[in-house]
Design an enzyme around this catalytic site. Structure first.
Site, short mmCIF file in Angstrom:
data_model
loop_
_atom_site.label_atom_id
_atom_site.label_comp_id
_atom_site.label_asym_id
_atom_site.label_seq_id
_atom_site.Cartn_x
_atom_site.Cartn_y
_atom_site.Cartn_z
N ASP A 1 -18.31 42.17 71.69
CA ASP A 1 -18.87 42.95 72.79
C ASP A 1 -18.35 42.28 74.01
O ASP A 1 -17.50 41.45 73.79
CB ASP A 1 -20.42 43.13 72.50
CG ASP A 1 -20.98 41.68 73.11
OD1 ASP A 1 -20.57 40.69 72.74
OD2 ASP A 1 -21.61 41.75 73.99
N GLY B 1 -21.57 34.02 76.18
CA GLY B 1 -21.14 35.22 75.36
C GLY B 1 -21.54 35.45 74.18
O GLY B 1 -21.50 34.44 73.37
N THR B 2 -22.01 36.46 73.65
CA THR B 2 -22.22 36.90 72.24
C THR B 2 -21.93 38.64 72.18
O THR B 2 -21.79 39.18 73.11
CB THR B 2 -23.79 37.10 71.87
OG1 THR B 2 -24.48 37.54 72.73
CG2 THR B 2 -24.01 35.56 71.74
N THR B 3 -21.55 39.12 70.92
CA THR B 3 -21.72 38.89 69.65
C THR B 3 -20.35 38.98 69.14
O THR B 3 -19.61 40.05 69.63
CB THR B 3 -22.65 39.77 68.98
OG1 THR B 3 -23.88 39.39 69.51
CG2 THR B 3 -22.83 39.50 67.47
#
EC number: 3.4.25.1
Length: 258
Positions: free
Chosen positions: A47, A30-32
């Site tokens: 996000d 997962g990002t950001t």
């Protein structure tokens, strides 16, 4: 963590033995995550996209969690380990408050999270890294503060704004242009959504506001009144305002060029 270390150390995330592998383990990442301070508090947002290689593993993952009443954690990295680490962190803070009768200081919370990240170093060496962003309201200092980490647990305090994850370089550039010392809470929430929009524009692992599926960034605000997560309606309103502004001025506000 101390109890598990003494009785069942194999239950700690960082102590689990993985089978030998010839390459990087494929797991959802997962990002950001972005954070920005304003007079009276701090905003932490993330996000909703999780990726596994070149595949979108999940479109609506939650990456921002309350740690306690006055702090929150945003996770970037291997989603499964990160969520488990956050749950353990929440439990430790709750346990400390019950035993001591008082909350741990914000500095103490940041240090404790650093220790937990360091315990995951073995997993990080195999590609399962967790690099969170920690933010909270300092009751003693009466201000919002942000702490960032590296995979070894190294901690540093960030001033004004911070970002982590694969889209962080683009988000940080957006925040650098838009940040002011006198931001209101509403302006700060708009700023983090704009930063996430810029990150999603250039980073495939970051998901922007998805109007069709009604998936919007998770936005949390921490002030002297405690932790608050914006409702879906509030997040939708902020996201739609940013999207509308981009449609009207796709190259950015002209005032910024003057």
């Amino acid at each position: 963590m101390d109890f598990l270390s003494g009785h069942q150390p194999e239950m700690l995330p960082g102590n689990r033995q993985l089978p030998p592998t010839q390459g990087v383990i494929e797991a959802p990442h997962g990002t950001t995550i972005v954070a920005v301070t304003f007079p009276g508090g701090v905003v932490l947002a993330g996000d909703r996209r999780a990726t596994m290689g070149n595949v979108i593993a999940q479109r609506d993952i939650e990456k921002v969690f309350p740690a306690d009443e006055y702090s929150a954690v945003g996770i970037a990295g291997t989603a499964g380990l990160a969520v488990e680490m956050v749950k353990l962190f929440q439990l430790e803070l709750e346990h400390f408050e019950k035993v001591e009768g008082a909350q741990l200081s914000l500095e103490g919370k940041a240090n404790r999270l650093s220790t937990m990240i360091r315990s995951n170093l073995g997993m990080a060496m195999q590609g399962l890294a967790v690099v969170p962003l920690f933010a909270g309201y300092d009751v003693d200092g009466e201000k919002g503060r942000i702490f960032s980490y590296d995979v070894t647990g190294g901690r540093s305090e960030e001033h004004n704004f911070a970002a982590t994850g694969s889209g962080s370089i683009f988000a940080r550039g957006a925040m650098k242009k838009l940040f002011r010392d006198d931001l209101t809470e509403e302006q700060a929430t708009t700023l983090v959504v704009q930063a996430l929009y810029d990150a999603a524009d250039d980073d495939s692992a970051t998901g922007g506001p998805d109007v069709a599926r009604r998936i919007y960034p998770i936005i949390t605000v921490i002030t002297e009144d405690g932790f608050r997560r914006l409702t879906e309606e509030e997040a939708s309103e902020v996201s739609r305002a940013v999207l509308q502004r981009r449609l009207e001025e796709p190259d950015g506000p002209k005032a910024a060029l003057l």
